[in-house]
Design a protein around this motif. Structure first.
Motif, PDB file in Angstrom:
ATOM      1  N   VAL A  87      -0.013  11.223  -0.495  1.00 51.25           N
ATOM      2  CA  VAL A  87       0.897  10.383  -0.373  1.00 51.25           C
ATOM      3  C   VAL A  87       2.003   9.706   0.620  1.00 51.25           C
ATOM      4  O   VAL A  87       3.221   8.789   1.129  1.00 51.25           O
TER       5      VAL A  87
ATOM      6  N   GLU B   5       8.209  13.431 -10.039  1.00 43.94           N
ATOM      7  CA  GLU B   5       8.101  12.411  -8.799  1.00 43.94           C
ATOM      8  C   GLU B   5       8.167  11.040  -9.590  1.00 43.94           C
ATOM      9  O   GLU B   5       8.814  10.141  -9.247  1.00 43.94           O
TER      10      GLU B   5
ATOM     11  N   VAL C 232      -3.217  11.555   2.285  1.00 47.24           N
ATOM     12  CA  VAL C 232      -4.082  11.038   0.318  1.00 47.24           C
ATOM     13  C   VAL C 232      -3.032  12.279  -0.401  1.00 47.24           C
ATOM     14  O   VAL C 232      -2.668  11.477  -1.644  1.00 47.24           O
ATOM     15  N   VAL C 233      -3.247  13.126   0.453  1.00 42.04           N
ATOM     16  CA  VAL C 233      -3.255  14.217  -1.591  1.00 42.04           C
ATOM     17  C   VAL C 233      -1.452  14.183  -1.322  1.00 42.04           C
ATOM     18  O   VAL C 233      -0.677  14.076  -2.502  1.00 42.04           O
TER      19      VAL C 233
ATOM     20  N   PRO D  15       2.619   7.878   4.293  1.00 40.74           N
ATOM     21  CA  PRO D  15       2.158   6.714   4.209  1.00 40.74           C
ATOM     22  C   PRO D  15       2.224   6.527   6.244  1.00 40.74           C
ATOM     23  O   PRO D  15       2.625   6.232   6.884  1.00 40.74           O
TER      24      PRO D  15
ATOM     25  N   ALA E 242      -3.042  14.087  -7.115  1.00 43.42           N
ATOM     26  CA  ALA E 242      -1.711  13.822  -6.308  1.00 43.42           C
ATOM     27  C   ALA E 242      -0.717  12.509  -7.024  1.00 43.42           C
ATOM     28  O   ALA E 242       0.458  13.098  -7.314  1.00 43.42           O
TER      29      ALA E 242
ATOM     30  N   ALA F 133       1.901  14.170  -8.990  1.00 44.57           N
ATOM     31  CA  ALA F 133       3.081  13.562  -9.044  1.00 44.57           C
ATOM     32  C   ALA F 133       3.982  12.784 -10.218  1.00 44.57           C
ATOM     33  O   ALA F 133       5.562  13.938 -10.569  1.00 44.57           O
TER      34      ALA F 133
ATOM     35  N   GLY G  84       0.426  -1.057   0.315  1.00 44.69           N
ATOM     36  CA  GLY G  84       0.152  -0.085  -0.249  1.00 44.69           C
ATOM     37  C   GLY G  84       1.001   1.335   0.460  1.00 44.69           C
ATOM     38  O   GLY G  84       0.174   2.210  -0.410  1.00 44.69           O
ATOM     39  N   VAL G  85       1.646   1.057   0.155  1.00 44.56           N
ATOM     40  CA  VAL G  85       3.272   2.433   0.052  1.00 44.56           C
ATOM     41  C   VAL G  85       4.120   2.067  -0.852  1.00 44.56           C
ATOM     42  O   VAL G  85       3.839   3.018  -2.189  1.00 44.56           O
TER      43      VAL G  85
ATOM     44  N   VAL H   3       5.271   3.592  -6.188  1.00 47.74           N
ATOM     45  CA  VAL H   3       4.250   3.378  -5.449  1.00 47.74           C
ATOM     46  C   VAL H   3       2.784   3.683  -5.615  1.00 47.74           C
ATOM     47  O   VAL H   3       2.030   4.418  -6.527  1.00 47.74           O
ATOM     48  N   SER H   4       2.255   3.802  -4.222  1.00 46.95           N
ATOM     49  CA  SER H   4       0.588   3.335  -4.343  1.00 46.95           C
ATOM     50  C   SER H   4       0.346   4.671  -4.302  1.00 46.95           C
ATOM     51  O   SER H   4       0.451   6.280  -3.283  1.00 46.95           O
ATOM     52  N   ILE H   5      -0.648   5.298  -5.641  1.00 43.76           N
ATOM     53  CA  ILE H   5      -0.619   7.118  -5.260  1.00 43.76           C
ATOM     54  C   ILE H   5      -2.601   6.599  -6.101  1.00 43.76           C
ATOM     55  O   ILE H   5      -3.062   6.490  -6.766  1.00 43.76           O
ATOM     56  N   LEU H   6      -3.408   7.037  -4.543  1.00 44.06           N
ATOM     57  CA  LEU H   6      -4.557   6.570  -5.061  1.00 44.06           C
ATOM     58  C   LEU H   6      -5.419   7.461  -5.369  1.00 44.06           C
ATOM     59  O   LEU H   6      -6.460   7.567  -5.973  1.00 44.06           O
ATOM     60  N   ASP H   7      -5.148   9.202  -5.122  1.00 46.28           N
ATOM     61  CA  ASP H   7      -5.360  10.213  -5.477  1.00 46.28           C
ATOM     62  C   ASP H   7      -4.943  10.549  -6.532  1.00 46.28           C
ATOM     63  O   ASP H   7      -4.036  10.680  -7.138  1.00 46.28           O
TER      64      ASP H   7
ATOM     65  N   MET I  49       5.157  14.882  -3.174  1.00 47.39           N
ATOM     66  CA  MET I  49       4.749  14.193  -2.426  1.00 47.39           C
ATOM     67  C   MET I  49       5.612  13.147  -1.798  1.00 47.39           C
ATOM     68  O   MET I  49       6.481  13.794  -2.158  1.00 47.39           O
TER      69      MET I  49
END
Lengths: 524, 311
Positions: B258, A249, B255-256, B260, A240, A244, A208-209, A233-237, B161
């Motif tokens: 990222v 990034e 969330v915005v 953890p 965002a 990135a 998840g990260v 990298v997990s970026i759900l939004d 991020m």
């Protein structure tokens, strides 16, 4: 330092290609697409931002289900067979395969390939890897897919797979992303291990990260896995994720919101890859339940939605209309000769009258968990259906628990809902999974005798043209008698930074170049 | 008195644990279904439920969990089999780091602004500070975050991020976490600043302040030496409340950017029905609230001689 180099085909691979003619089941493998014209370079760190992944992801291949774990798997694992960029099969750990009757398949295991731990890849490892998805105690999601396998055994450097009935597509099933070759121990794999024989070795991961992998120095393919390092990298939004990419990034993101594509392109830092595939969005109806048990009602609904408008609005143009056909343009036997259904309220009314109805009141349960835009698609459907005398009420249900409480109509109160499918490389795989009578995921609870008969017959038919005809007819039946409305094929839309080079052809098999972007792409 | 507060806190935690357990029982679907997702079949579901022990009755599962938690063992995550303490450990550290970072920025800023605003009541400065703080708190967090990304990240000053891992140095951490910390600072400053200002102004009308003024003391000295010590109790309470918020309520910011932290873990765990993790995280959150309020109460008592030496 980056050293440009022209990849050379390893001799072993060439040898395989020459012996490919020995493989039966005509046309199953073709050589790699021609050598890429651009020079690939080794080195660099490839960072990928993925809109999936959660702390509950598992290393167990039988439980994989999202793009994050799929891509992570493509980093560290190889499979028996790979689906090439052009959709044809490419030998991977299986050097070649052969069958005499379609029921007994012999896979010859490539020699000299090692796992990251240094252990040689053997036929026993392959057997253990397949058996992880079989047996009573298996929790694998592909258990039903491999249910027709009655026996898997190692014989020297070959693996012999026996089926209960002939199936010409078995090699395609072996490309399924759930079935990587993992090291076996006493006939079982360790599902919590990250050891594999793929192009990258796992350095660290946090579900998840983020996960970090470094190039496998002993990788057997010299023309693959160009990056020194890959970070997922997990970026759900979505915003965002876009940020990135813009700020450098990450180099690659998935699920780009169609609304932001113009803005992203004007930035000049990245390009959009929009890959048409077999993935599709749909609305299944429970054909056991009135009024959906009447094919005229189903047809009325099929003519009552505007497919073109849905592709434009819901997909932002990144897709194509579908004729209620789960088989897509990336399939071998895609049927383009059927009469195309368009938005036709008069025709819908005609079918309603045929069903003995003046008007129709139905409710569709939708949530964006089914697919992004499902709620809007439901609203559009409702608007266009009104002109046909269909009162379609849109019931917005929670994302949470959608797949357990709404999809497949488990409680009997959601006979009409929304769904998505990633598409499958072979027709049989798709039909067996979701359209065969009694299949676990048969979302329409649909059963058609002629279709089921053809499905079994086509599996073992070796005559190419007869087989084609059978699949054409099956698509015709599903399209005009089936119980799932499929308005559109959705493209895989991803954005990739300009400092990453991609091959001429990108696989339509799955997202991210069939998950193989980590292997096939390189630093520009 | 402090012992009583402690006992009440523990009792409260126990009740919270009951509520947490009851609430997670009410969620639709179950973990086995969630893990298998679209791939669930009755057969695989049954096999997985058996493996995960989901077939035990609720009281049995509650007791097993609570007795484990009391000994510091939260059990293993139902969905990926990892020990929960390991799962939570790094993230708890990240969350606390971000909360302290934001507090280190926000508390001095709001105290100084609040005191100055009280000192120069109704001046341009007072109005500007109030308006600025209220504006910042009025925008939703994600909006503030995106504005900061637009101004400070897309211009290349700070990363958009946060990519930290256990080997990241402290300096890098401070740099990479600046934007989320600044976002949180903007969100919590108004509350603390206005409470500081109001508490001090409230005291400025008291007879002993009048006396100090008649003695000819400077306004700054009056505020710092005479008014502030008596205004500490409400200020400490508001700071504690905001600290608790910084630990438990920063999911959107996580969330915005990222990041953890625990919030994201909690959301993941809820949507994946990983009940063991939900319970553990919720208990930590409840513990943070109870502990911070306890500390605030104790500190307020210490700063108030009338409460310290009550007959």
């Amino acid at each position: 330092m980056k050293t440009p180099r022209i990849p050379a085909m390893p001799m072993t691979r060439r040898g395989v290609m020459q012996s490919a003619a020995a493989v039966t089941a005509a046309g199953l493998i073709l050589p790699h697409s021609a050598m890429p014209a651009r020079a690939q370079t080794r080195g660099g760190t490839f960072r990928v931002g993925i809109g999936h992944g959660s702390t509950t992801d598992s290393l167990d291949p039988g439980l994989w289900e999202n793009l994050y774990v799929q891509t992570f798997a493509a980093c560290r694992h190889n499979y028996l067979i790979e689906v090439g960029s052009d959709g044809q099969l490419v030998p991977e750990i299986a050097e070649s395969w052969d069958t005499t009757d379609g029921s007994t398949w012999v896979f010859t295991i490539r020699q000299g390939v090692t796992f990251h731990s240094g252990k040689d890849v053997t036929a026993e490892d392959v057997v253990a890897s397949i058996n992880h998805h079989r047996g009573d105690d298996s929790t694998s999601v592909v258990k039903p897919l491999l249910a027709a396998i009655t026996d898997v055994r190692a014989d020297g450097n070959t693996v012999v797979v026996t089926l209960e009935a002939p199936n010409a597509d078995l090699p395609y099933l072996m490309t399924d992303y759930h079935i990587p070759v993992m090291p076996g121990m006493d006939g079982r794999i360790d599902p919590a291990s990250t050891d594999g024989c793929g192009g990258y070795i796992v350095e660290s991961f946090e579900h998840g990260v983020q996960s970090t992998v470094t190039r496998n120095p002993n990788y057997w393919k010299s023309d693959r896995a160009w990056f020194d390092r890959v970070e997922l990298v997990s970026i759900l939004d979505p915003a965002a994720r876009l940020n990135a990419l813009i700020t450098g990034e990450v180099h690659l993101i998935d699920q780009v919101d169609p609304a932001t594509i113009g803005m992203l392109e004007s930035r000049g830092v990245a390009r959009i890859l929009s890959i048409p595939g077999n993935a599709h969005y749909g609305f299944p109806m429970d054909s056991r339940q009135a009024p959906y048990d009447d094919n005229n009602v189903r047809l009325a609904l099929k003519y009552a939605l505007d497919r073109e408008a849905m592709v434009d609005v819901i997909l932002g143009g990144h897709g194509a209309v579908s004729n209620d056909n789960p088989i897509g343009p990336a399939n071998r036997y895609f049927n383009t000769e059927m009469e195309m259904k368009t938005y036709d309220p008069d025709r819908a009314r005609f079918h309603l009258r045929e069903a003995g109805l003046d008007s129709l009141d139905v409710t569709i349960a939708v949530a964006d968990a089914a697919f992004s835009g499902a709620v809007d698609a439901g609203a559009m459907f409702s608007e266009t259906a009104r002109a046909a005398g269909i009162n379609l009420e849109v019931n917005r249900v929670p994302n949470d628990g959608y797949w357990s409480n709404v999809w497949l109509n488990p409680n009997g109160d959601t006979p009409f809902c929304a769904t998505y499918w990633g598409g499958r490389a072979v027709e049989d795989h798709m039909f067996t999974t979701a359209y065969a009578a009694g299949a676990d995921w048969n979302e329409g609870h649909w059963s058609n005798d002629r279709f089921n008969e053809l499905l079994v017959a086509a599996r073992s038919e070796v005559d190419e043209s007869l087989r084609r005809e059978m699949y054409m007819e099956m698509q015709q039946i599903v399209s005009f008698e089936g119980s799932t409305i499929i308005p559109m094929y959705n493209n895989y839309v991803m954005a990739v930074a300009n400092d990453i080079a991609t091959p001429e052809q990108i696989s339509a098999n799955w997202n991210f170049d069939g998950f193989r972007c980590v292997e096939r792409w390189w630093m520009a | 008195m402090i012992a009583l507060r402690l006992a009440l806190g523990i009792g409260l935690l126990f009740i919270v644990s009951l509520i947490i357990f009851g609430a997670t029982e009410l969620l639709p679907g179950d973990l086995a279904q969630q893990i298998l997702g679209q791939g669930a079949t009755p057969e695989t579901l049954a096999a997985l439920r058996e493996q995960l022990g989901l077939n035990d009755p609720a009281p049995v599962r509650y007791w097993n969990w609570l007795s484990g938690a009391l000994t510091g063992d939260f059990g293993v995550s139902l969905s990926n089999g990892r020990p929960i303490s390991e799962l939570i450990g790094a993230r708890l550290g990240n969350t606390v780091f971000l909360a302290l970072y934001a507090a280190a920025l926000a508390v001095p800023i709001s105290l100084i602004l609040g005191i100055l605003a009280a000192l120069w009541r109704n001046s341009i400065f007072d109005r500007a500070a109030n308006a600025g703080a209220l504006t910042a708190i009025s925008f939703p967090e994600f909006f503030v975050a995106y504005i900061l990304v637009l101004w400070l990240a897309q211009t290349g000053l700070f990363p958009s991020m946060v990519r930290i891992n256990p080997t990241t140095t402290f300096g890098d951490r401070i740099y990479m976490t600046f934007l989320p910390a600044l976002t949180l600072t903007l969100v919590v400053t108004a509350h603390m600043m206005r409470m500081t200002r109001a508490a001090i102004i409230n005291l400025m009308a008291s007879p002993y302040i009048e006396m100090a003024r008649l003695k000819g003391l400077s306004p700054l000295r009056i505020v710092l030496r005479h008014a502030l010590p008596n205004a500490l109790a409400p200020i400490i309470n508001v700071i504690a409340l905001n600290l608790a918020y910084l630990i438990t309520g920063v999911v959107v910011v996580e969330v915005v950017f990222v990041y953890p932290g625990l919030g994201q873990l909690m959301v993941d765990a809820v949507s994946n029905r990983d009940i063991a993790v939900v319970q553990a995280v919720a208990l930590i959150f409840a513990g943070a609230y109870v502990a911070l309020n306890l500390i605030a109460d104790v500190l307020s008592t210490i700063t108030n001689p009338r409460l310290m030496h009550r007959r």
